[in-house]
Scaffold this motif. Structure first.
Motif, PDB file in Angstrom:
ATOM      1  N   PHE A 126      31.462  40.595  43.132  1.00 16.94           N
ATOM      2  CA  PHE A 126      30.590  39.672  42.409  1.00 16.94           C
ATOM      3  C   PHE A 126      31.385  38.912  41.355  1.00 16.94           C
ATOM      4  CE2 PHE A 126      28.179  38.763  38.538  1.00 16.94           C
ATOM      5  CZ  PHE A 126      27.212  37.905  39.047  1.00 16.94           C
ATOM      6  N   ALA A 127      31.174  37.596  41.317  1.00 22.27           N
ATOM      7  CA  ALA A 127      31.699  36.782  40.216  1.00 22.27           C
ATOM      8  C   ALA A 127      30.610  35.781  39.881  1.00 22.27           C
ATOM      9  CB  ALA A 127      32.978  36.064  40.630  1.00 22.27           C
ATOM     10  N   GLN A 128      30.226  35.737  38.624  1.00 21.28           N
ATOM     11  CA  GLN A 128      29.126  34.814  38.331  1.00 21.28           C
ATOM     12  C   GLN A 128      29.597  33.366  38.495  1.00 21.28           C
ATOM     13  OE1 GLN A 128      27.531  34.949  34.371  1.00 21.28           O
ATOM     14  NE2 GLN A 128      29.411  35.739  33.489  1.00 21.28           N
ATOM     15  N   ASP A 129      28.642  32.514  38.930  1.00 20.39           N
ATOM     16  CA  ASP A 129      28.922  31.091  39.193  1.00 20.39           C
ATOM     17  C   ASP A 129      30.090  30.942  40.173  1.00 20.39           C
ATOM     18  OD1 ASP A 129      26.933  30.684  37.308  1.00 20.39           O
ATOM     19  OD2 ASP A 129      28.356  30.374  35.658  1.00 20.39           O
ATOM     20  N   GLN A 130      30.028  31.686  41.230  1.00 23.47           N
ATOM     21  CA  GLN A 130      31.181  31.724  42.140  1.00 23.47           C
ATOM     22  C   GLN A 130      31.457  30.379  42.819  1.00 23.47           C
ATOM     23  OE1 GLN A 130      29.863  35.070  44.439  1.00 23.47           O
ATOM     24  NE2 GLN A 130      28.966  33.822  46.031  1.00 23.47           N
ATOM     25  N   GLU A 131      30.451  29.481  42.804  1.00 27.91           N
ATOM     26  CA  GLU A 131      30.669  28.156  43.412  1.00 27.91           C
ATOM     27  C   GLU A 131      31.466  27.234  42.487  1.00 27.91           C
ATOM     28  OE1 GLU A 131      27.884  29.380  42.234  1.00 27.91           O
ATOM     29  OE2 GLU A 131      27.352  27.964  40.654  1.00 27.91           O
ATOM     30  N   ASP A 132      31.692  27.682  41.237  1.00 28.89           N
ATOM     31  CA  ASP A 132      32.305  26.811  40.223  1.00 28.89           C
ATOM     32  C   ASP A 132      33.813  27.030  40.091  1.00 28.89           C
ATOM     33  OD1 ASP A 132      32.412  24.959  38.095  1.00 28.89           O
ATOM     34  OD2 ASP A 132      32.205  26.571  36.616  1.00 28.89           O
ATOM     35  N   PHE A 133      34.464  27.438  41.143  1.00 30.22           N
ATOM     36  CA  PHE A 133      35.909  27.701  41.058  1.00 30.22           C
ATOM     37  C   PHE A 133      36.652  26.748  41.984  1.00 30.22           C
ATOM     38  CE2 PHE A 133      34.043  31.446  39.315  1.00 30.22           C
ATOM     39  CZ  PHE A 133      34.948  31.917  38.375  1.00 30.22           C
ATOM     40  N   PRO A 134      37.397  25.796  41.402  1.00 29.34           N
ATOM     41  CA  PRO A 134      38.080  24.799  42.235  1.00 29.34           C
ATOM     42  C   PRO A 134      38.994  25.423  43.287  1.00 29.34           C
ATOM     43  CG  PRO A 134      38.311  24.263  39.895  1.00 29.34           C
ATOM     44  CD  PRO A 134      37.635  25.580  39.967  1.00 29.34           C
ATOM     45  N   GLN A 135      39.521  26.635  42.994  1.00 29.82           N
ATOM     46  CA  GLN A 135      40.424  27.262  43.988  1.00 29.82           C
ATOM     47  C   GLN A 135      39.652  27.986  45.079  1.00 29.82           C
ATOM     48  OE1 GLN A 135      43.594  29.445  41.417  1.00 29.82           O
ATOM     49  NE2 GLN A 135      41.882  28.921  40.109  1.00 29.82           N
ATOM     50  N   GLY A 136      38.325  27.976  44.994  1.00 33.47           N
ATOM     51  CA  GLY A 136      37.506  28.665  45.995  1.00 33.47           C
ATOM     52  C   GLY A 136      36.837  29.885  45.401  1.00 33.47           C
ATOM     53  N   ASN A 137      35.866  30.386  46.103  1.00 32.10           N
ATOM     54  CA  ASN A 137      35.104  31.551  45.656  1.00 32.10           C
ATOM     55  C   ASN A 137      36.050  32.726  45.392  1.00 32.10           C
ATOM     56  OD1 ASN A 137      33.523  33.802  45.403  1.00 32.10           O
ATOM     57  ND2 ASN A 137      32.197  33.309  47.157  1.00 32.10           N
ATOM     58  N   PRO A 138      36.083  33.243  44.152  1.00 36.34           N
ATOM     59  CA  PRO A 138      37.006  34.342  43.862  1.00 36.34           C
ATOM     60  C   PRO A 138      36.797  35.544  44.778  1.00 36.34           C
ATOM     61  CG  PRO A 138      35.757  33.719  41.873  1.00 36.34           C
ATOM     62  CD  PRO A 138      35.275  32.847  42.977  1.00 36.34           C
ATOM     63  N   CYS A 139      35.554  35.775  45.199  1.00 35.15           N
ATOM     64  CA  CYS A 139      35.301  36.956  46.043  1.00 35.15           C
ATOM     65  C   CYS A 139      36.042  36.854  47.381  1.00 35.15           C
ATOM     66  CB  CYS A 139      33.808  37.130  46.289  1.00 35.15           C
ATOM     67  SG  CYS A 139      32.901  37.507  44.779  1.00 35.15           S
ATOM     68  N   ASP A 140      36.405  35.649  47.780  1.00 35.07           N
ATOM     69  CA  ASP A 140      37.164  35.485  49.027  1.00 35.07           C
ATOM     70  C   ASP A 140      38.667  35.575  48.794  1.00 35.07           C
ATOM     71  OD1 ASP A 140      34.798  35.045  50.344  1.00 35.07           O
ATOM     72  OD2 ASP A 140      34.894  32.855  50.111  1.00 35.07           O
ATOM     73  N   ASN A 141      39.077  35.488  47.557  1.00 34.89           N
ATOM     74  CA  ASN A 141      40.519  35.329  47.294  1.00 34.89           C
ATOM     75  C   ASN A 141      41.141  36.382  46.387  1.00 34.89           C
ATOM     76  OD1 ASN A 141      40.811  32.830  48.740  1.00 34.89           O
ATOM     77  ND2 ASN A 141      39.581  31.902  47.122  1.00 34.89           N
ATOM     78  N   VAL A 142      40.326  37.158  45.731  1.00 28.14           N
ATOM     79  CA  VAL A 142      40.849  38.033  44.676  1.00 28.14           C
ATOM     80  C   VAL A 142      40.391  39.466  44.923  1.00 28.14           C
ATOM     81  CG1 VAL A 142      40.671  38.525  42.199  1.00 28.14           C
ATOM     82  CG2 VAL A 142      40.868  36.162  42.970  1.00 28.14           C
ATOM     83  N   ARG A 143      41.247  40.419  44.643  1.00 23.50           N
ATOM     84  CA  ARG A 143      40.863  41.831  44.647  1.00 23.50           C
ATOM     85  C   ARG A 143      41.696  42.546  43.585  1.00 23.50           C
ATOM     86  NH1 ARG A 143      40.851  45.243  48.549  1.00 23.50           N
ATOM     87  NH2 ARG A 143      42.205  46.800  47.635  1.00 23.50           N
ATOM     88  N   LEU A 144      41.330  43.769  43.291  1.00 24.69           N
ATOM     89  CA  LEU A 144      42.148  44.533  42.352  1.00 24.69           C
ATOM     90  C   LEU A 144      43.548  44.690  42.924  1.00 24.69           C
ATOM     91  CD1 LEU A 144      39.894  47.446  41.029  1.00 24.69           C
ATOM     92  CD2 LEU A 144      40.600  45.357  39.852  1.00 24.69           C
TER      93      LEU A 144
END
Ligand code: FES
Ligand SMILES: [Fe+2]
Length: 455
Positions: A126-144
């Motif tokens: 979950f990342a709030q306002d996930q549509e507001d990231f120019p590099q793309g949805n963080p949930c698709d690109n970031v993990r621990l």
């Protein structure tokens, strides 16, 4: 199964190979310089297997444990399939630390800053306002960020180097040695963590030699042979050390003196009468071995059948590069770890812990290095500053020396150590640090002198 003259268990442990040792100067800057401290962290701590956690602390999926090592904070998390994963304890949004407690249970790790939420397998969920990231949805690109993690002897070991080889290869002969004991089942009966005003290596140097026993721990001689000629010193190609000290009788230096209480108590515990050994005290060790061999299994120590006779009485002391030492006895594991301070080379964090065997039906208290502890007593992890209170006589003695030594390392009047033969593991230990800093691995070395000391 009984022990016979031809039984492998009656033989002493075969020596490890003895790598060639150079003649590195070991000067004070190694314990005081910030630059050297940083190089150690980058090239040693970030490149080696570190004993960090304990599987029993995480019994259920979602259970986690946090441990620090230098500036890093590592999360170890039990997965749904029972395995354990490790992560850097840092949110990938803007670097906030995720958790500050020692341990806990979660469905998701939720960052307190902007509520990014990570599943226990490290996935960003979950990342709030996930549509507001120019590099793309963080949930698709970031993990621990993962940290390499393995388990052995009930402990969780991590390696920050993603290209590291296996833990088993790293541990070399220690793997087989420790597999003789059910260490994974042993329970922690002492957990004292102390902030000590000395460099982390000062503590490991001390555990790399027994030369100090006679002067710093004079009482040990009542039941341990501290003479170096009767002590087995081993070093392996992987960079670790082992020292086998005979115990269960008075040292030769006490010949002719009266038997003392700790040894007599041990004899009585194993149904030996001290009176029978007056004048022949050096026979006690073998008599104790025989008693333990016979009585051990029926007292719940079935694994004694897997141990050598000498393992029933003696101290098997290991130094695992870079920052872990342990005294293994037939029924205990004295855990001695020093961790670097996050920023200061002249401070460290010392863990004085003890794991004891849990023989079925045993109700007598456990003898820890800081005194007797009831078997069913809850054991609290305490974090102290050096000097707050006693952490057990032996460790009080060692810590009083290490803190004084740190002061001496600052002096322009100290030009480097002058080591005895029985302190060879100290020399080897520092050579290894220099090798790692220069990118040479113990397995890859031709000989120690190919690596020059680091300034
Ligand atoms: S830093 Fe963690 S959510 Fe922003
Ligand atoms: Fe000591």
């Amino acid at each position: 199964m009984s022990s016979t003259a031809t039984d492998w268990r009656s033989e002493p442990a075969p020596a490890w190979e003895r790598p060639e040792i150079g003649n590195h100067p070991i000067e004070g800057y190694r314990y005081t310089s910030r630059e050297f401290f940083q190089r150690e962290f980058d090239h040693v701590f970030a490149k080696t297997w570190l004993l960090l956690g304990r599987q029993a602390e995480l019994p259920n999926p979602g259970d986690w444990q946090r441990e620090e090592v230098g500036p890093e904070s590592i999360l170890m998390v039990r997965q749904d399939d029972g395995s354990i994963k490790a992560f850097y304890n840092v949110c990938q949004h803007r670097g906030n630390r995720l958790v500050f407690d020692e341990k806990g249970h979660v469905k998701r790790f939720v960052c307190q800053y902007h509520s990014w939420a990570y599943l226990t397998d490290g996935t960003l969920n979950f990342a709030q306002d996930q549509e507001d990231f120019p590099q793309g949805n963080p949930c698709d690109n970031v993990r621990l960020k993962d940290v390499k993690c393995e388990t052995f002897a009930g402990f969780i070991w991590i390696n920050m180097d993603p290209d590291a080889g296996s833990l088993r290869d790293y541990l070399g002969p220690i793997w087989d040695d420790w597999n003789q004991y059910p260490i994974a089942d042993w329970k922690r009966y002492l957990a004292l963590t102390v902030r000590v005003p000395c460099n982390w290596k000062v503590i490991q140097d001390n555990f790399n030699e027994s030369y100090h026993l006679r002067s710093v721990h004079p009482e040990a001689a009542v039941q341990i042979e501290e003479g170096y000629k009767e002590t087995q010193f081993d070093m392996c190609a992987e960079g670790h050390g082992r020292m086998i000290m005979h115990a269960g009788y008075p040292a030769r230096s006490l010949e002719g003196e009266k038997m003392r209480a700790p040894l007599m108590a041990m004899m009585k515990e194993w149904e030996l009468d001290p009176e029978d050994f007056r004048g022949r005290e050096r026979d006690i060790r073998v008599a104790l071995q025989q008693q333990k061999r016979t009585l051990g299994p029926q007292r719940g120590y079935e694994y004694f059948d897997n141990l050598r006779d000498e393992q029933l009485t003696d101290f098997y002391h290991y130094n695992i590069f870079p920052n872990f030492s342990v005294s293994v006895t037939a029924d205990g594991f004295h855990f001695l770890r020093s961790r670097p301070h996050p920023t200061d080379p002249e401070q460290c964090i010392f863990d004085n812990w003890y794991y004891g065997a849990v023989p079925e039906g045993e109700t007598r208290p456990v003898g820890t290095p800081a005194g007797l502890v009831a078997r069913d007593a809850p054991v609290k992890h305490e974090v102290l500053d050096y000097g707050d209170r006693s952490i057990g006589r032996g460790m009080d003695q060692d810590m009083s020396i290490t803190t004084g030594q740190q002061l001496g390392f600052r002096s322009r009047g100290f030009e480097g150590v002058y080591l005895s033969g029985q302190e060879a593991r100290v020399r080897r230990y520092h050579e290894l640090i220099d090798e790692y800093i220069q990118g040479v691995r113990p397995h890859g070395r031709l000989n120690a002198r190919s690596v020059s000391p680091i300034k």
